[in-house]
Design a protein around this motif. Sequence first.
Motif, mmCIF file in Angstrom:
data_model
loop_
_atom_site.group_PDB
_atom_site.id
_atom_site.type_symbol
_atom_site.label_atom_id
_atom_site.label_comp_id
_atom_site.label_asym_id
_atom_site.label_seq_id
_atom_site.Cartn_x
_atom_site.Cartn_y
_atom_site.Cartn_z
ATOM 1 N N VAL A 185 0.842 -1.207 0.000
ATOM 2 C CA VAL A 185 0.000 0.000 0.000
ATOM 3 C C VAL A 185 0.870 1.247 0.000
ATOM 4 O O VAL A 185 0.604 2.210 -0.740
ATOM 5 C CB VAL A 185 -0.953 -0.005 1.216
ATOM 6 N N LYS A 186 1.922 1.245 0.812
ATOM 7 C CA LYS A 186 2.832 2.404 0.850
ATOM 8 C C LYS A 186 3.472 2.633 -0.515
ATOM 9 O O LYS A 186 3.561 3.772 -0.998
ATOM 10 C CB LYS A 186 3.904 2.188 1.912
ATOM 11 N N LYS A 187 3.869 1.549 -1.168
ATOM 12 C CA LYS A 187 4.501 1.670 -2.477
ATOM 13 C C LYS A 187 3.502 2.133 -3.526
ATOM 14 O O LYS A 187 3.814 2.974 -4.381
ATOM 15 C CB LYS A 187 5.102 0.329 -2.885
ATOM 16 N N ALA A 188 2.269 1.596 -3.485
ATOM 17 C CA ALA A 188 1.259 1.928 -4.489
ATOM 18 C C ALA A 188 0.785 3.371 -4.376
ATOM 19 O O ALA A 188 0.552 4.039 -5.385
ATOM 20 C CB ALA A 188 0.071 0.975 -4.361
ATOM 21 N N GLU A 189 0.640 3.880 -3.146
ATOM 22 C CA GLU A 189 0.076 5.221 -2.953
ATOM 23 C C GLU A 189 1.107 6.330 -3.105
ATOM 24 O O GLU A 189 0.742 7.491 -3.327
ATOM 25 C CB GLU A 189 -0.612 5.298 -1.591
ATOM 26 N N GLY A 190 2.364 5.998 -2.977
ATOM 27 C CA GLY A 190 3.418 6.989 -3.208
ATOM 28 C C GLY A 190 3.259 8.230 -2.348
ATOM 29 O O GLY A 190 3.122 8.157 -1.122
ATOM 30 N N GLU A 191 3.254 9.399 -2.997
ATOM 31 C CA GLU A 191 3.182 10.668 -2.274
ATOM 32 C C GLU A 191 1.844 10.869 -1.568
ATOM 33 O O GLU A 191 1.754 11.662 -0.624
ATOM 34 C CB GLU A 191 3.434 11.834 -3.240
ATOM 35 N N SER A 192 0.803 10.197 -2.019
ATOM 36 C CA SER A 192 -0.519 10.351 -1.388
ATOM 37 C C SER A 192 -0.737 9.352 -0.248
ATOM 38 O O SER A 192 -1.840 9.248 0.292
ATOM 39 C CB SER A 192 -1.623 10.170 -2.432
ATOM 40 N N TYR A 193 0.319 8.631 0.130
ATOM 41 C CA TYR A 193 0.206 7.575 1.138
ATOM 42 C C TYR A 193 -0.250 8.109 2.488
ATOM 43 O O TYR A 193 0.261 9.110 2.992
ATOM 44 C CB TYR A 193 1.561 6.878 1.292
ATOM 45 N N VAL A 194 -1.236 7.440 3.054
ATOM 46 C CA VAL A 194 -1.697 7.689 4.420
ATOM 47 C C VAL A 194 -1.290 6.482 5.247
ATOM 48 O O VAL A 194 -1.539 5.329 4.850
ATOM 49 C CB VAL A 194 -3.229 7.881 4.470
ATOM 50 N N ASN A 195 -0.680 6.697 6.375
ATOM 51 C CA ASN A 195 -0.095 5.622 7.165
ATOM 52 C C ASN A 195 -1.076 4.479 7.431
ATOM 53 O O ASN A 195 -2.215 4.696 7.852
ATOM 54 C CB ASN A 195 0.402 6.170 8.512
ATOM 55 N N VAL A 196 -0.621 3.259 7.162
ATOM 56 C CA VAL A 196 -1.384 2.061 7.504
ATOM 57 C C VAL A 196 -0.989 1.657 8.916
ATOM 58 O O VAL A 196 0.163 1.319 9.178
ATOM 59 C CB VAL A 196 -1.104 0.907 6.517
ATOM 60 N N ASP A 197 -1.945 1.719 9.831
ATOM 61 C CA ASP A 197 -1.653 1.371 11.222
ATOM 62 C C ASP A 197 -1.622 -0.142 11.434
ATOM 63 O O ASP A 197 -0.757 -0.656 12.144
ATOM 64 C CB ASP A 197 -2.709 1.996 12.142
ATOM 65 N N VAL A 198 -2.588 -0.835 10.807
ATOM 66 C CA VAL A 198 -2.716 -2.280 11.011
ATOM 67 C C VAL A 198 -3.100 -2.926 9.680
ATOM 68 O O VAL A 198 -3.948 -2.402 8.948
ATOM 69 C CB VAL A 198 -3.802 -2.608 12.066
ATOM 70 N N SER A 199 -2.489 -4.051 9.359
ATOM 71 C CA SER A 199 -2.932 -4.865 8.227
ATOM 72 C C SER A 199 -3.251 -6.259 8.746
ATOM 73 O O SER A 199 -2.560 -6.775 9.622
ATOM 74 C CB SER A 199 -1.883 -4.905 7.120
ATOM 75 N N VAL A 200 -4.312 -6.862 8.196
ATOM 76 C CA VAL A 200 -4.861 -8.100 8.754
ATOM 77 C C VAL A 200 -5.035 -9.155 7.671
ATOM 78 O O VAL A 200 -5.549 -8.867 6.585
ATOM 79 C CB VAL A 200 -6.241 -7.838 9.405
ATOM 80 N N VAL A 201 -4.632 -10.386 7.971
ATOM 81 C CA VAL A 201 -4.916 -11.517 7.087
ATOM 82 C C VAL A 201 -5.488 -12.668 7.916
ATOM 83 O O VAL A 201 -4.853 -13.130 8.862
ATOM 84 C CB VAL A 201 -3.660 -11.967 6.303
ATOM 85 N N PRO A 202 -6.713 -13.115 7.617
ATOM 86 C CA PRO A 202 -7.278 -14.280 8.316
ATOM 87 C C PRO A 202 -6.708 -15.575 7.747
ATOM 88 O O PRO A 202 -6.419 -15.668 6.547
ATOM 89 C CB PRO A 202 -8.790 -14.190 8.010
ATOM 90 N N ALA A 203 -6.584 -16.586 8.578
ATOM 91 C CA ALA A 203 -6.049 -17.875 8.130
ATOM 92 C C ALA A 203 -6.903 -18.478 7.026
ATOM 93 O O ALA A 203 -6.395 -19.166 6.146
ATOM 94 C CB ALA A 203 -5.966 -18.840 9.314
ATOM 95 N N GLY A 204 -8.205 -18.216 7.061
ATOM 96 C CA GLY A 204 -9.117 -18.832 6.104
ATOM 97 C C GLY A 204 -8.898 -18.436 4.662
ATOM 98 O O GLY A 204 -9.359 -19.135 3.751
ATOM 99 N N VAL A 205 -8.205 -17.309 4.412
ATOM 100 C CA VAL A 205 -7.980 -16.886 3.028
ATOM 101 C C VAL A 205 -6.604 -17.314 2.520
ATOM 102 O O VAL A 205 -6.270 -17.073 1.360
ATOM 103 C CB VAL A 205 -8.151 -15.355 2.861
#
Length: 649
Positions: free
Chosen positions: A387-407
Motif C-alpha cells: 500500500v505504501k509503495k502503491a500510494e506513493g506521495e498520497s500515502y496515508v499511514n497504515v496502522d494495522v494490516s490483517v490476514v485471516p487464516a481462512g484466506v
Amino acid sequence: MNNCLKKLALIFAAVIILAAVPADAAEPVTDVSVVFTHDIHSHFDPDRVSAGGEVVEKGGLAGVKTIIDDLRQINPATFVLDGGDFSMGTPFQTIYSSDAAEIRMLGKLGYHATTLGNHEFDYKADGFTKMLNSAVLSGDALPELVISNIDWERTLADEAKRRDAEELKRALENYGYRDYAYFTEGGITVAVFGIMGREADSFAPESGLYFLDPVERSRAVVAKIKSEGRANVIICLSHSGTNEKESKSEDVQLAKKAPGIDLIISGHTHTRLDRPIKQGNTLIVSCGSYGYDVGYITLVKSGSVVSVKNYQLIPVSSGVEKDREILDEIESFRGLVQEKYFAGFGYDFLKPIARSDFSFAAIDEFGRRQGDDALGNLISDSYAYAVKKAEGESYVNVDVSVVPAGVVRSSFTAGDISAADVFDVSSLGIGADGLAGYPLVSVYLTGAELKTVAEIDVSVSDIMPQARLYMNGLIYEYNPNRLFLNRVTDVRLAAGDGSVPLEEDRLYRVVSGLYSCQMLSEVESKSFGLLKLAPKDSEGNEITDFIPHIIYDGGTELKEWAALAGYLESFDVSNGLPDIPRSYETPAGRKLMTDSKSLTDILKSPNRIFFMLLAAAVIALAVAAVIIAAIVRAVKKRNYTKRHRIKLS
C-alpha cells in the motif's frame, strides 16, 4: 391338465413378481468399485509440500489420470466421481469463466459425474454461468453435473436474484444438469445424486441461489430412485463434510436421517478418512484435498446391507507415472493463463521471482493452533508494504494490516518461488474489475474495535480456525485460562522498535482483503451482538459498500497475491534472486501468551463482555435462588399439611 395349468400360472406369476423386485433387493451385487476425489481446487500441477522436514511432490492431474486408468482395469464395474470444489486455488482458476478449464479436465480424466461446491460460485452466479456456457462451447466430453437441492422456486421469486438466476438456470439446462443420473458399467447400474450442504451454502454468499434442506431433499431423491427400480447402488456426492464431533458432522447426520444411501462421497471439509465411516447401512468416504490422494472403494451389496471389500487412499506421488496427454492439456491451459492473466501483471507463470532457504509451516498445519506464525506475518507485512509503495506521495499511514487464516490457501517451501506459487497462497475471489484475486481494501476502526479484533483472534478462532488472524502493527497479550471473549489482557500499536497504547476512540487505518473486510461487518450478527465492529471511512462514516474503498496501484486493483509478490521482490538479492530474510523463519512475538491460572491474572483488566456475562451469571443465580426458595416453601407447605392431617386423624 388343470394342475399343469395351475403350475404354469404360478411360475408365470413368480416371474412377473421377480421382475418387479427393485434392484437393491435382488441377488448380491459383487465388486462395485468407485474411484473418487473432491476438493481438487484447480490443482492441475503437482505441489511441492514440506513433509517430515523434506520437500516432496504431491498431486497433479496427470498422475491422477494414470491411477484412474489402472483402477478401471481391475474391475469393469468401476465409476469415477468427484464431490465438488473442483475449482479455485491455483492460477488455472483465472480462466474458469472464459475457458472452463477445471470441469473440462474432469471430462478428460474420464469422470462420470461431479457436483457443486461452494467455491464454484467464487466468481458469483455470473461467473458460474459463463463457465458452464464455455464448457459446452468447447465441444469436449464433460462429466454429468448432478445437484438436487437448488431451490429454484424461492430463488426465482426473489427480485434481487431473479435476473442472474434465470441466466444460470438456462446455462445449467444447456449443460444438461440433473438431480440424479444413472450410469452402467460391467452390468451394474448406479444412481448418483448431488447436494450442497448447509455450511457450504453459507460459505457461498455470492451464489445467487437458495438451497433446499439437504436431508429432506435427499430423502425425496432416494425415494424417487428406489421407485424407479433401476439402480443396484445409490451414491450421494455430498458437498457437506464430516467433523470430529458427530453432532456437527453433516454427512453423518445425513446418513442417519436419510436412510437408503449406500455410499456418501463427502467433500467440503477436506477430510481424509483412512477408514470409511459406517452409519447404519451407509458408508461415508473422504480422500482429502488437492488431488494428493485418489480414493478407491470396492463394495458388496446384499439386499440393503452394504459391506466393504476393499478401501484405499492412493497417494499421487512423484513415483506415479504421468499421463502424457493430460500433461499436454495442462500445458495448453497454462498458456491461456499466461496470456489472459499473468501477462497483465507483468509476471511469467513459472518464472522464479524470489527464493527461500527454509520452509514455512505446511498449509494443513497453518492456523491450527493459537499464536504467532511466520507465514501469516509475512503476508500481513506485505499488505502494509504494498500500500505504501502503491500510494506513493498520497500515502496515508497504515496502522494495522490483517490476514485471516481462512484466506491463505498454500504455503512456501524451501527453494525458488514463482508467481504461480505466490498466487496459490492468496488465490481466492474476484475483484470489482472482474479479474481473479481479491483486492486490498482500506477501512478505519477505533482503538476499542481493534481490541475486539484481537479478542476475535484469541477466543473465536479456537472454535472457528478460519478466523485466526495475523496482523502487522498490532501486538497483544492474552491468557487462554480467562473467560471466553475476555482473554486479551493488553493490546498495543507497534511503533518503531517498541509499542504505544491504543486510544479507544481514535480512528486507525486498517488494510485487508475485500472478503476479509466484508466479514468484519458480519461480526456483530455472528456473535449475537456481543462483539461490535463497524468498518468506517476516514471521516468515521460507517461503510456499507467496500468497492469504493479498494486500493489501486497505477489504475489497477492491488490484489492480495500481487502485494505479496511485490514484497518478496523487495528483499535483498542473493544468488540472483531476492531472498526471504531469515527473520521470517520464526514467529515475531506479535501474540504473547501468559499461561497463568492465578485468580489475579484471570480477573484483571475485565472488558465490557466480562461484566455482561458476570451480570448474566448473577441474574441466573438470582433466578435459580428464587426458584429454589419457591420449591423449598412448597415442600415445607406440603409436609406441614401432611403432618397436620395426620395429627387431626
